[in-house]
Design a protein around this motif. Structure first.
Motif, PDB file in Angstrom:
ATOM      1  N   ALA A  39      -6.771   3.642   0.639  1.00 13.79           N
ATOM      2  CA  ALA A  39      -6.185   2.334   0.972  1.00 13.79           C
ATOM      3  C   ALA A  39      -5.240   2.467   2.164  1.00 13.79           C
ATOM      4  N   MET A  40      -4.469   3.553   2.215  1.00 14.19           N
ATOM      5  CA  MET A  40      -3.578   3.766   3.365  1.00 14.19           C
ATOM      6  C   MET A  40      -4.393   3.853   4.652  1.00 14.19           C
ATOM      7  N   GLU A  41      -5.554   4.493   4.561  1.00 15.27           N
ATOM      8  CA  GLU A  41      -6.381   4.679   5.763  1.00 15.27           C
ATOM      9  C   GLU A  41      -7.035   3.376   6.228  1.00 15.27           C
ATOM     10  N   LEU A  72       2.096   6.255   9.593  1.00 21.27           N
ATOM     11  CA  LEU A  72       2.715   6.350   8.265  1.00 21.27           C
ATOM     12  C   LEU A  72       1.839   7.060   7.240  1.00 21.27           C
ATOM     13  N   TRP A  73       0.583   7.340   7.568  1.00 21.68           N
ATOM     14  CA  TRP A  73      -0.308   7.945   6.567  1.00 21.68           C
ATOM     15  C   TRP A  73       0.264   9.259   6.035  1.00 21.68           C
ATOM     16  N   GLU A  74       0.637  10.146   6.954  1.00 20.76           N
ATOM     17  CA  GLU A  74       1.122  11.464   6.516  1.00 20.76           C
ATOM     18  C   GLU A  74       2.500  11.358   5.886  1.00 20.76           C
ATOM     19  N   TYR A  75       3.310  10.438   6.415  1.00 19.02           N
ATOM     20  CA  TYR A  75       4.665  10.264   5.863  1.00 19.02           C
ATOM     21  C   TYR A  75       4.582   9.923   4.374  1.00 19.02           C
ATOM     22  N   VAL A  94       0.834  -1.207   0.000  1.00 17.83           N
ATOM     23  CA  VAL A  94       0.000   0.000   0.000  1.00 17.83           C
ATOM     24  C   VAL A  94       0.866   1.254   0.000  1.00 17.83           C
ATOM     25  N   TRP A  95       1.819   1.334   0.949  1.00 16.10           N
ATOM     26  CA  TRP A  95       2.657   2.538   1.051  1.00 16.10           C
ATOM     27  C   TRP A  95       3.451   2.752  -0.226  1.00 16.10           C
ATOM     28  N   ARG A  96       4.009   1.670  -0.748  1.00 16.70           N
ATOM     29  CA  ARG A  96       5.069   1.814  -1.753  1.00 16.70           C
ATOM     30  C   ARG A  96       4.615   1.627  -3.177  1.00 16.70           C
ATOM     31  N   ALA A  97       3.521   0.894  -3.377  1.00 17.01           N
ATOM     32  CA  ALA A  97       3.101   0.603  -4.752  1.00 17.01           C
ATOM     33  C   ALA A  97       1.592   0.751  -4.924  1.00 17.01           C
ATOM     34  N   GLY A  98       0.916   1.340  -3.949  1.00 20.11           N
ATOM     35  CA  GLY A  98      -0.538   1.470  -4.027  1.00 20.11           C
ATOM     36  C   GLY A  98      -0.993   2.227  -5.268  1.00 20.11           C
ATOM     37  N   GLY A  99      -0.203   3.217  -5.668  1.00 26.32           N
ATOM     38  CA  GLY A  99      -0.562   3.990  -6.857  1.00 26.32           C
ATOM     39  C   GLY A  99      -0.447   3.157  -8.122  1.00 26.32           C
ATOM     40  N   ALA A 100       0.643   2.409  -8.240  1.00 27.03           N
ATOM     41  CA  ALA A 100       0.825   1.553  -9.432  1.00 27.03           C
ATOM     42  C   ALA A 100      -0.283   0.508  -9.506  1.00 27.03           C
ATOM     43  N   ILE A 101      -0.653  -0.031  -8.350  1.00 24.71           N
ATOM     44  CA  ILE A 101      -1.697  -1.058  -8.306  1.00 24.71           C
ATOM     45  C   ILE A 101      -3.043  -0.454  -8.717  1.00 24.71           C
ATOM     46  N   ALA A 102      -3.383   0.684  -8.125  1.00 22.23           N
ATOM     47  CA  ALA A 102      -4.677   1.321  -8.433  1.00 22.23           C
ATOM     48  C   ALA A 102      -4.737   1.752  -9.903  1.00 22.23           C
ATOM     49  N   LEU A 103      -3.611   2.216 -10.415  1.00 21.63           N
ATOM     50  CA  LEU A 103      -3.560   2.647 -11.810  1.00 21.63           C
ATOM     51  C   LEU A 103      -3.828   1.458 -12.747  1.00 21.63           C
ATOM     52  N   ALA A 104      -3.148   0.336 -12.493  1.00 22.76           N
ATOM     53  CA  ALA A 104      -3.342  -0.856 -13.333  1.00 22.76           C
ATOM     54  C   ALA A 104      -4.788  -1.341 -13.228  1.00 22.76           C
TER      55      ALA A 104
END
Ligand SMILES: [Zn+2]
Length: 249
Positions: free
Chosen positions: A193-195, A203-206, A24-34
């Motif tokens: 997803a982070m929430e 880690l949410w804000e980080y 989620v922290w590190r690849a959540g964007g790539a996953i959601a994009l795909a």
């Protein structure tokens, strides 16, 4: 196109992570994009992060089984928010130990999902040995799954490109941002997803700050002519293998 894949099958991404929150922290964007493009995304979550990444729950006096259940639920909700399927290996963390059996299970998963892209951790992390262990097994499984002679179910896979996602302390892990992925259109999904990961609320804000900072760098590297919005969000990746190209772009 990978050898064992139906021509009509959607593109497939395989994400191999050590702990429940990492994808989620590190690849959540790539996953959601795909996923937003109708592609299939499978997360191989090797452990729940029950010992090493659940300090708040331990301080609250929860048992090991309660913590594993809680982290499983969080990861399932986060994966569903992103549009991915998550497969739990329950291999035990702190330490996660690379074994032939675990690698073999990853080979079987590689052959089942026929990935066009593989995402995992960098191979160095002096703060957390579970992350390199997961990455080592992911890279080994990707190679073994290509070998006709390797005794696993399913068709062999092609040679999907691998992207290593950004570790928590990148400078200490030899991490350089070689790829900046524009995740602006799915940023709100990643944040939701982070929430889902209440056990790691600190880690949410980080990771919100990091996404914003990488977005600024993306704009700086893209130049002024792409018509990017005022605020962009991005994730950074490294590539352990050469990019294959017919044109330099
Ligand atoms: Zn982790």
């Amino acid at each position: 196109m990978t050898p064992g894949k139906e021509p009509t099958a959607p593109r497939s991404t395989l994400v191999v992570t050590a702990h429940a929150g990492d994808f989620v922290w590190r690849a959540g964007g790539a996953i959601a994009l795909a996923a937003s493009r109708g592609e299939s995304v499978t997360v191989a979550c090797l452990t729940f992060g029950e010992r090493g990444e659940s300090a708040k729950a331990w301080r609250e006096g929860k048992s090991l089984d309660e913590i594993k259940d809680m982290r499983r639920g969080e990861a399932e909700r986060a994966a569903a928010t992103l549009g991915a399927e998550v497969v739990f290996f329950d291999a035990g963390d702190y330490p996660l130990t690379a074994t032939p059996e675990l690698t073999d299970r990853l080979v079987a998963l590689c052959r089942a999902v026929q990935p066009d892209v593989v995402l995992t951790h960098p191979l160095d992390d002096p703060y957390n040995g579970d992350h390199p262990a997961a990455a080592r097994m992911a890279l080994d499984a990707r190679v073994l799954a290509q070998a006709v002679g390797y005794p696993a179910e399913g068709e062999i896979i092609g040679a999907p490109p691998v992207f290593l996602f950004e570790p928590h302390q990148p400078e200490m892990c030899g991490f350089r941002p070689e790829v900046l992925l524009d995740i602006t259109e799915v940023w709100e999904t990643k944040r939701k997803a982070m929430e889902c990961l209440a056990a790691q609320q600190h880690l949410w804000e980080y990771y919100t700050d990091l996404g914003r900072r990488r977005g600024v760098q993306l704009k700086r590297n893209a130049g002024p002519n792409l018509g990017l919005p005022h605020t962009t969000w991005a994730e950074a990746y490294m590539r352990p293998y050469p990019q294959v190209a017919v044109e330099l772009a």
